[in-house]
Design a protein around this motif. Sequence first.
Motif, PDB file in Angstrom:
ATOM      1  N   UNK A  40       0.822  -1.195   0.000  1.00 43.46           N
ATOM      2  CA  UNK A  40       0.000   0.000   0.000  1.00 43.46           C
ATOM      3  C   UNK A  40       0.862   1.254   0.000  1.00 43.46           C
ATOM      4  N   UNK A  41       0.245   2.354   0.339  1.00 46.59           N
ATOM      5  CA  UNK A  41       0.920   3.661   0.336  1.00 46.59           C
ATOM      6  C   UNK A  41       1.676   3.876   1.637  1.00 46.59           C
ATOM      7  N   UNK A  42       2.922   4.290   1.523  1.00 47.01           N
ATOM      8  CA  UNK A  42       3.712   4.653   2.692  1.00 47.01           C
ATOM      9  C   UNK A  42       3.420   6.109   3.027  1.00 47.01           C
ATOM     10  N   UNK A  43       2.814   6.333   4.181  1.00 47.71           N
ATOM     11  CA  UNK A  43       2.451   7.695   4.586  1.00 47.71           C
ATOM     12  C   UNK A  43       2.199   7.711   6.079  1.00 47.71           C
ATOM     13  N   UNK A  44       2.557   8.804   6.729  1.00 46.15           N
ATOM     14  CA  UNK A  44       2.253   8.953   8.146  1.00 46.15           C
ATOM     15  C   UNK A  44       0.935   9.697   8.342  1.00 46.15           C
ATOM     16  N   UNK A  45       0.287  10.069   7.234  1.00 45.15           N
ATOM     17  CA  UNK A  45      -0.927  10.872   7.313  1.00 45.15           C
ATOM     18  C   UNK A  45      -2.166  10.136   6.812  1.00 45.15           C
ATOM     19  N   UNK A  46      -1.986   9.160   5.914  1.00 43.23           N
ATOM     20  CA  UNK A  46      -3.144   8.522   5.298  1.00 43.23           C
ATOM     21  C   UNK A  46      -2.990   6.999   5.278  1.00 43.23           C
ATOM     22  N   UNK A  95      -3.748  -5.817   2.971  1.00 45.87           N
ATOM     23  CA  UNK A  95      -4.640  -5.522   4.090  1.00 45.87           C
ATOM     24  C   UNK A  95      -4.010  -4.518   5.041  1.00 45.87           C
ATOM     25  N   UNK A  96      -2.833  -4.004   4.697  1.00 44.35           N
ATOM     26  CA  UNK A  96      -2.174  -2.947   5.452  1.00 44.35           C
ATOM     27  C   UNK A  96      -1.210  -2.248   4.502  1.00 44.35           C
ATOM     28  N   UNK A  97      -0.638  -1.120   4.899  1.00 44.26           N
ATOM     29  CA  UNK A  97       0.196  -0.363   3.945  1.00 44.26           C
ATOM     30  C   UNK A  97       1.545  -0.993   3.643  1.00 44.26           C
ATOM     31  N   UNK A  98       2.143  -1.750   4.563  1.00 46.39           N
ATOM     32  CA  UNK A  98       3.555  -2.091   4.433  1.00 46.39           C
ATOM     33  C   UNK A  98       3.858  -3.550   4.103  1.00 46.39           C
ATOM     34  N   UNK A  99       3.021  -4.485   4.484  1.00 47.60           N
ATOM     35  CA  UNK A  99       3.343  -5.895   4.282  1.00 47.60           C
ATOM     36  C   UNK A  99       3.313  -6.249   2.798  1.00 47.60           C
ATOM     37  N   UNK A 100       4.421  -6.710   2.212  1.00 48.85           N
ATOM     38  CA  UNK A 100       4.407  -7.095   0.800  1.00 48.85           C
ATOM     39  C   UNK A 100       3.581  -8.370   0.601  1.00 48.85           C
ATOM     40  N   UNK A 101       2.783  -8.386  -0.450  1.00 49.38           N
ATOM     41  CA  UNK A 101       1.955  -9.549  -0.776  1.00 49.38           C
ATOM     42  C   UNK A 101       2.350 -10.062  -2.152  1.00 49.38           C
ATOM     43  N   UNK A 102       2.719 -11.330  -2.219  1.00 53.37           N
ATOM     44  CA  UNK A 102       3.149 -11.969  -3.470  1.00 53.37           C
ATOM     45  C   UNK A 102       1.990 -12.732  -4.096  1.00 53.37           C
TER      46      UNK A 102
END
Length: 601
Positions: free
Chosen positions: A189-195, A231-238
């Motif tokens: 997902x998007x890396x952001x501290x705001x969204x 299902x979250x911004x950071x976990x890579x999904x293959x």
Amino acid sequence: MWCLLLALATFAPAVGVSLGASGASVLGLASPTTTEAPVSTPAPRSSQAELSAGNENGTSEQHVRIRVIKKKKIIMKKRKKLTPPRPPVTARASVTTSPARTLDLPEKQEPDCPPLGLESLRVSDNQLDASSSQSFGLGPHRGRLNIQSGLEDGDLFDGAWCAEQQDAKPWLQVDARHPTRFSGIITQGRNSIWRYDWVTSYKVQFSNDSLTWWGSKNRSSGMDAVFPANSDPETPVLNLLPEPQVARFIRLLPQTWLQGGASCLRAEILACPVSDPNGLLPEVPVLGSSDTLDFRHHDYKAMRKLMKQVNEQCPNITRVYSIGRSHQGLKLYVMEMSDQPGEHELGEPEVRYVAGMHGNEALGRELLLLLMQFLCREFLRGDPRVTRLLTETRIHLLPSMNPDGYETAFHRGSELVGWAEGRWNHQGIDLNHNFADLNTPLWEAEDDGLVPDSVPNHHLPLPTYYTLPNATVAPETRAVIKWMERIPFVLSANLHGGELVVSYPFDMTRTPWAARELTPTPDEAVFRWLSTVYAGTNWAMQDPDRRPCHSQDFSLYGNIINGADWHTVPGRSVSQRRAPGGQGSHPAPLGSSVCGTPRHE
């Protein structure tokens, strides 16, 4: 002393463009090969007739136990039971479809093709296109796996590609420039501290001319495959494709995304080059090196083996020793290189390099392993510069301060490890922030006028709270502190992955709660000179066309920066220059220009 910095600076660029290439090692190491063992299915029970027939056809034998009752005693005898030979059946992951036409993928997937190069920047910005973008900072060029956003929301360095809100059919497109066998996709997902923005499902299409497209199909239904995403911004999904596709272009078409969010993603494409039988297309350049050093990634066992081989190759100038153990019990090995290994010679400077403080930052570890091979080889060749360096300096190389974290990242895989997995030690401690804060007590004493009459400005004792048995201090951190107390290092450097920059002390702002502030040490001039020597002779740093790794272009500052003026970090190892035994040590973290954990291809 700066000669060692110069040697590593000139050596590092060659590694940066060729790490992972196979080749024979000067120490006789060969690249490991892997094989897959077939998984056999259990055979059905056979009748006696089948067993008798099978005995003439080279059958296998199994022993079964039968009971014979004789004179009220139970006697155990063995009788041979023959079974016909069973052909091995290789386990193959099945792909089924649900009523919603989404893929029911196997829990564990193993990619068979390497990354195309979105994360590593091998894929250039002009190879990326999209249906729309919310802003330039959220353009397709930011849709790269593990890319990170800047501190300001909406700046030119945002953390994903995001389609416009009104875009009903968004897509992100990659031009491979050559016929390519696409086999899988990794998304974040998007890396952001705001969204919070991420895609939850997507389709995949392919084309050879960017006009005519076909989709990836489910094997069973023949319908367009819908791949589960994040299902979250950071976990890579293959997701592996049901069938690999050969094409030039690939498109990711988000179908659903987080409610209330936007269609935003970061991606990496798994792809293998395809040869052109007609020879009409230019060959895809293959990364490699003509050097005989061991260019590959080393797990703990391979690292230990390589260090042992370097020691055996150059026993008169090397010594391998351990400074302690990790939380999981792995030894923290150091390679000492000097004309008198094991001896501190009066007037000969002690220098140390530390890498792998963050376990998933692999390049620093490999740089030090390559450096010890290089110094050994060139010394044997009689190189006068290396001979002088090893004669007049005692060098200590700690390639892996966090071996537990590296093993986690190594076995998880470079594309799937993400930003955080393996970064901390096994206890979840960030070793880069785990050293004692010696700046604050010194500055408070200076403000109270106690320095230097009552409080010295060097050899400060560790704070009481830090020495308590229940203090949150990692065993790796304690080992390095004791190491620094035993050896009077005068120059040191920590190699990190990420931004390509030399950061020098102080790393903590003097003004409390300030996010960033220029905070020089009394040795500011020396630090800037040492940092400039390294940055000025590093080929990658001097490349005017290089792209910043994340959000800042440090070439505007000569590729060096005061750590606190970058971002404040209390408890970093560079602050230990004023710890007992650390007087006069000049530490500087060196960024090694890899945005994440590199892949060993």
